[in-house]
Write an enzyme that holds these catalytic residues in place. Structure first.
Site, PDB file in Angstrom:
ATOM      1  N   CYS A   1      21.613  20.379   8.651  1.00 57.37           N
ATOM      2  CA  CYS A   1      22.369  19.189   8.730  1.00 57.37           C
ATOM      3  C   CYS A   1      21.861  18.080   7.736  1.00 57.37           C
ATOM      4  O   CYS A   1      22.588  17.319   7.054  1.00 57.37           O
ATOM      5  CB  CYS A   1      22.487  18.346  10.278  1.00 57.37           C
ATOM      6  SG  CYS A   1      23.309  19.534  11.411  1.00 57.37           S
TER       7      CYS A   1
ATOM      8  N   ASP B   1     -10.469  10.119   8.006  1.00 63.29           N
ATOM      9  CA  ASP B   1     -10.968   8.748   7.692  1.00 63.29           C
ATOM     10  C   ASP B   1     -12.393   8.727   8.302  1.00 63.29           C
ATOM     11  O   ASP B   1     -12.861   9.843   8.819  1.00 63.29           O
ATOM     12  CB  ASP B   1     -10.181   7.682   8.301  1.00 63.29           C
ATOM     13  CG  ASP B   1     -10.901   6.512   8.639  1.00 63.29           C
ATOM     14  OD1 ASP B   1     -11.252   5.801   7.571  1.00 63.29           O
ATOM     15  OD2 ASP B   1     -11.012   5.839   9.735  1.00 63.29           O
TER      16      ASP B   1
ATOM     17  N   ASP C   1      -7.660   6.898  12.392  1.00 60.86           N
ATOM     18  CA  ASP C   1      -7.462   6.240  13.743  1.00 60.86           C
ATOM     19  C   ASP C   1      -7.119   4.790  13.645  1.00 60.86           C
ATOM     20  O   ASP C   1      -6.898   4.270  14.540  1.00 60.86           O
ATOM     21  CB  ASP C   1      -8.829   6.250  14.416  1.00 60.86           C
ATOM     22  CG  ASP C   1      -9.765   5.344  13.839  1.00 60.86           C
ATOM     23  OD1 ASP C   1      -9.851   5.534  12.673  1.00 60.86           O
ATOM     24  OD2 ASP C   1     -10.592   4.896  14.711  1.00 60.86           O
TER      25      ASP C   1
ATOM     26  N   ASP D   1      -5.385   3.726   7.958  1.00 60.29           N
ATOM     27  CA  ASP D   1      -5.000   5.038   7.554  1.00 60.29           C
ATOM     28  C   ASP D   1      -3.324   5.380   7.877  1.00 60.29           C
ATOM     29  O   ASP D   1      -3.026   6.509   7.530  1.00 60.29           O
ATOM     30  CB  ASP D   1      -5.582   5.921   8.904  1.00 60.29           C
ATOM     31  CG  ASP D   1      -7.127   5.703   8.803  1.00 60.29           C
ATOM     32  OD1 ASP D   1      -7.713   5.757   7.792  1.00 60.29           O
ATOM     33  OD2 ASP D   1      -7.767   5.669  10.016  1.00 60.29           O
TER      34      ASP D   1
END
Length: 843
Positions: A130, A528, A727, A731
């Site tokens: 689709c 990170d 976290d 980020d």
């Protein structure tokens, strides 16, 4: 001046056109000229103010060309000219009309003449095909330069020339493709859609589940009518969505899962209706069993799979909403020396605001007065506040931790750092390519192949072998029944459902079915540092006491001095004292010297705790501990000097320590053959100390959010599928840009909303477990597709009558139905075997 060049029967003319002000004028002149007799080609240039056309001189003369241009409201001679004012007036009206048209599409005055990039949501997509259908439709639209459809987020991102095509035109193209563009962001739209799907599933299940036991009862006329009514209601209410989707797919010359499902339910339902009618009107059609339960249950099963998929999808819009919520609502505006509380959104460049300790900074600006420490964790992810003074820049939504400051506003609105992050998240999510599912890829070939085989079966038996119509039609129907895509429709959803359940039991949340498939192909993974590889908060790592003090004595004195402070470093020292059950005494004359440290009186003696500048400011000799300070600084640790009664008595070093599972997690990822890298806003010294200790492959330090996204892109440009683990808010852009974003469960809501996978237990070992589970789930999907198709490969020829010369019989429809059911059972059973794999994820 008109230039004419004749060539045999054709002539080329270049004629000046004055008064054109926009592309709308160009189109208007071109259309007028194209209507002239004998004109073969028309080119109109706005920059050169002329029209070029090829024409047959026997059918058209130059005067007619000039008349048409003038009738359109333009001129072929420069001003002064009798009609110039009228021409300019008309073109002015044209210009106003175009400007109004652009403004209606939300194009600012300063962007007129530039490409416009828009993102909007679309409902009605059922599979990746689709998304591809919408993309193909939009890319063929004049004026649309790029179009990207994100099936997972149900968003369309288009870049177009607003002078050539409007947003409303683009919406019409989407509607024509069979989908619904949503002009306004509606936070509750997804919830309403999910509730609607759930209700249709319940409705379908209530009506279809009773059909199966009724089929085994002695058949009577009232019972058959009951079954027929129940199946018909399900077929043309809950099943209507498949017919609608199939219609639009075929209309746009593509096939998707809706086509497969519509074909299957129509074959089984249509066959059942004819055999039912034959029970009461013999010889009208043909004898045979009914498959009303097949069609009704197929609708219910597929609706169930779609509901599970819709429920699992993450909402990208929530990430943007949470980012916006970070902005400060109020600000203390300084007006004529007095504070005035105003809405932060009303601040202008040059305004001066006062920010007190503990308050959120409302704007991007520059410190005019005061010293403070700023918690920039929302931006850099770093837990240790940054000391700032006069002239230092500050970022909106960061937190003032200590001194009161005056800030001059330098950026507002869309120019702020936070707004930039929001824009990056939006863009990264918008251009993420849709995942082409295996079942949808197969359906592109499977559907037309099965329909063709059914038709060929009928033609051969009826016209070539001269069988009866009923015989030939029965063989064709058997082909469609055995090729019913129930197993193919269940292949992916059941494996995903079981795989997601296994992940949930291990604290792994996958936001969509596509994630479980895509995570298996990851080749590089980035992390990170703060809060991901490390704990995200400073802890005391070293206590060095000068003779005659002992470590516990130094900790007791330092904790007493730091206890009144709310600074994270001070609280870390107090926390260490509490952990070691050290008694914390009260101090007197407590003062904080922003940018330096604290000063107070401890049991009648002056106590100083702070940095080296603090010691030198008060003339304290720290030569006895300076060597230890240099060593700790080289290790990337934050070190505080402690001075009592005018002499240095020791050092306390703090650092953001590595999580217990980090080293093992990196080792396991390397064993899986993955490349690892770290991206952090922290300084290079600290980053390399951490990176070397955990054994990560590559390190990028002192990186701002806008650069994090570029580093992820760098690996993607190398042809690698990239996952990103983080976290923090900083980020979010990188998580969105990565092929798979993995968010730590203890992190910010924004990171969790942007990520595709959430690690609920905050355990980095779960990164490796998520990838292993994804690989295992994809293997199950491939196995399921194999079992779903092998029955068709073997069964379709049998249903078509290949064995008829040997057996003298066609494959009975009930056998075809049994084969179809068995393929579905094998697929579901194979998916359930994933449950046992959950035990292996513990290791």
């Amino acid at each position: 001046m008109v230039d004419t060049v004749e060539c045999k029967s054709q002539a080329q003319i270049e004629i000046p056109v004055y008064g054109m002000t926009c592309e709308h004028c160009v189109r208007r002149v071109a259309k007028a000229l194209e209507k002239l007799p004998g004109v073969a080609d028309v080119q109109v240039s706005l920059s050169d103010s002329k029209a070029s056309l090829h024409f047959d001189p026997e059918q058209l003369d130059i005067s007619a060309v000039q008349e048409v241009i003038e009738e359109a409201g333009y001129s072929t001679v420069p001003a002064p000219y009798a009609g110039a004012e009228e021409s300019q007036e008309k073109s002015g009206v044209c210009k106003e009309a175009e400007q109004a048209h652009l403004e209606a599409d939300g194009v600012p005055d300063n962007l007129v003449g530039e490409d416009l990039k828009k993102q909007f949501k679309v409902s009605g997509m059922t599979c990746a095909n689709c998304a591809l259908t919408i993309e193909r439709k939009l890319k063929k639209t004049s004026g649309v330069h790029t179009a990207s459809v994100n099936f997972a987020n149900e968003t369309v991102t288009v870049e177009f020339d607003p002078r050539t095509v409007s947003l409303s035109d683009i919406f019409e193209q989407v509607k024509d493709a069979g989908y619904i563009p949503l002009e306004r962001e509606d936070e509750k739209q997804d919830d309403r859609s999910l509730i609607k799907q759930r209700n249709w599933l319940i409705f379908s299940a209530i009506l279809s589940l009773p059909i199966m036991p009724l089929m085994y009862l002695p058949m009577t006329r009232p019972l058959m009518y009951t079954i027929l009514v129940l199946a018909t209601i399900v077929q043309f209410t809950a099943g209507w969505t498949f017919y609608r989707g199939a219609y639009h797919a075929l209309k746009n010359r593509s096939t998707n899962m809706d086509v497969l499902v519509a074909m299957g339910i129509t074959a089984s339902y249509g066959y059942s209706v004819m055999t039912t009618i034959n029970m009461f009107f013999p010889t009208l059609f043909f004898e045979g069993p009914t498959f009303f339960d097949t069609s009704a249950l197929l609708i219910t099963f597929v609706l169930f799979g779609k509901y599970l998929e819709a429920k699992a999808k993450g909402r990208a819009g929530q990430a943007l909403k949470r980012l916006l919520e970070l902005q400060a609502d109020k600000a203390r505006l300084l007006v004529n020396g007095e504070e005035k509380e105003v809405a932060a959104a009303d601040l202008k460049i040059g305004d001066v605001v006062i920010v007190k300790p503990g308050e959120k900074i409302p704007v991007d600006g520059e410190i005019l007065e005061g010293q403070t420490s700023i918690d920039e964790a929302m931006l850099t992810g770093e837990s240790i506040p940054v000391e700032k003074g006069v002239g230092a820049p500050v970022i909106g939504a960061t937190i003032n931790r200590s001194g009161s400051i005056k800030v001059k506003t330098t950026k507002t609105g869309k120019d702020t750092v936070l707004s930039g992050i929001i824009k990056m998240v939006e863009d990264a999510q918008g251009v993420k390519p849709p995942i082409q599912r295996l079942a949808d890829t197969i359906s592109n070939y499977f559907v037309p192949a099965v329909v063709t085989l059914a038709l060929i079966t009928f033609l051969i038996w009826y016209f070539v072998l001269h069988s009866t119509f009923v015989f030939a039609f029965t063989a064709a129907i058997a082909v469609l029944v055995i090729a019913c895509p129930c197993a193919l429709g269940l292949a992916t959803p059941t494996a995903i459902m079981v795989g997601s359940g296994v992940g949930l039991n291990r604290g792994l949340l996958f936001k969509s079915a596509a994630v479980l498939e895509a995570i298996s192909s990851i080749k590089a993974i980035g992390f990170d540092k703060t809060g991901t590889l490390t704990k995200g908060a400073p802890e005391v790592t070293d206590i060095i006491a000068a003779h005659p003090f002992k470590e516990k004595d130094l900790l007791k004195i330092a904790a007493a001095g730091e206890n009144p402070s709310i600074h994270p470093l001070a609280q870390a020292v107090v926390a260490r004292a509490g952990k070691e059950a050290v008694e914390i005494a009260e101090v007197k004359d407590y003062q904080e010297e922003s940018g330096f440290g604290i000063a107070c009186s401890y049991r009648g003696q002056p106590l100083l705790i702070g940095n080296l500048k603090h010691m030198r400011k008060h003339g304290i000799d720290v030569s006895n501990i300076e060597q230890s300070y240099q060593r700790l600084a080289a290790e990337g640790k934050t070190t505080m000097f402690v001075s009592l009664d005018g002499r240095g008595i020791g050092l306390i070093a703090l650092a953001d320590v590595i999580k217990e599972s980090t080293k093992e997690a990196i080792k396991r990822l390397h064993r899986l053959g993955l490349k690892t890298f770290m991206i952090t806003g922290d300084n290079k010294k600290v980053a390399h100390v951490v990176g070397q200790e955990i054994g990560i492959d590559e390190i990028a330090a002192e990186v701002l959010p806008q650069d994090k996204i570029h580093i992820v892109k760098k690996y993607q440009e190398q042809g690698l599928k990239v996952a990103m683990v983080g976290d923090g808010i900083n980020d979010a852009p990188a998580l969105a840009q990565a092929d798979i974003g993995i968010a730590i469960g203890s992190g910010t809501d924004v990171a969790k909303e942007t990520g595709d996978v959430i690690l609920v237990r905050n355990d980095l070992l779960d990164v490796e477990r998520a990838i292993r589970l994804g690989r295992k789930t994809l293997n199950k999907i491939k196995q399921n597709l194999f079992w779903a198709l092998i029955y068709n490969v073997v069964g379709i020829p049998m249903a078509a009558g290949v064995l008829y010369p040997l057996t003298g019989k066609l494959l009975p429809p009930e056998w075809a139905g049994l084969a179809m059911a068995f393929s579905s059972v094998s697929v579901v059973t194979n998916s359930l075997l994933l449950i046992g794999y959950g035990k292996k994820l513990i290791d």
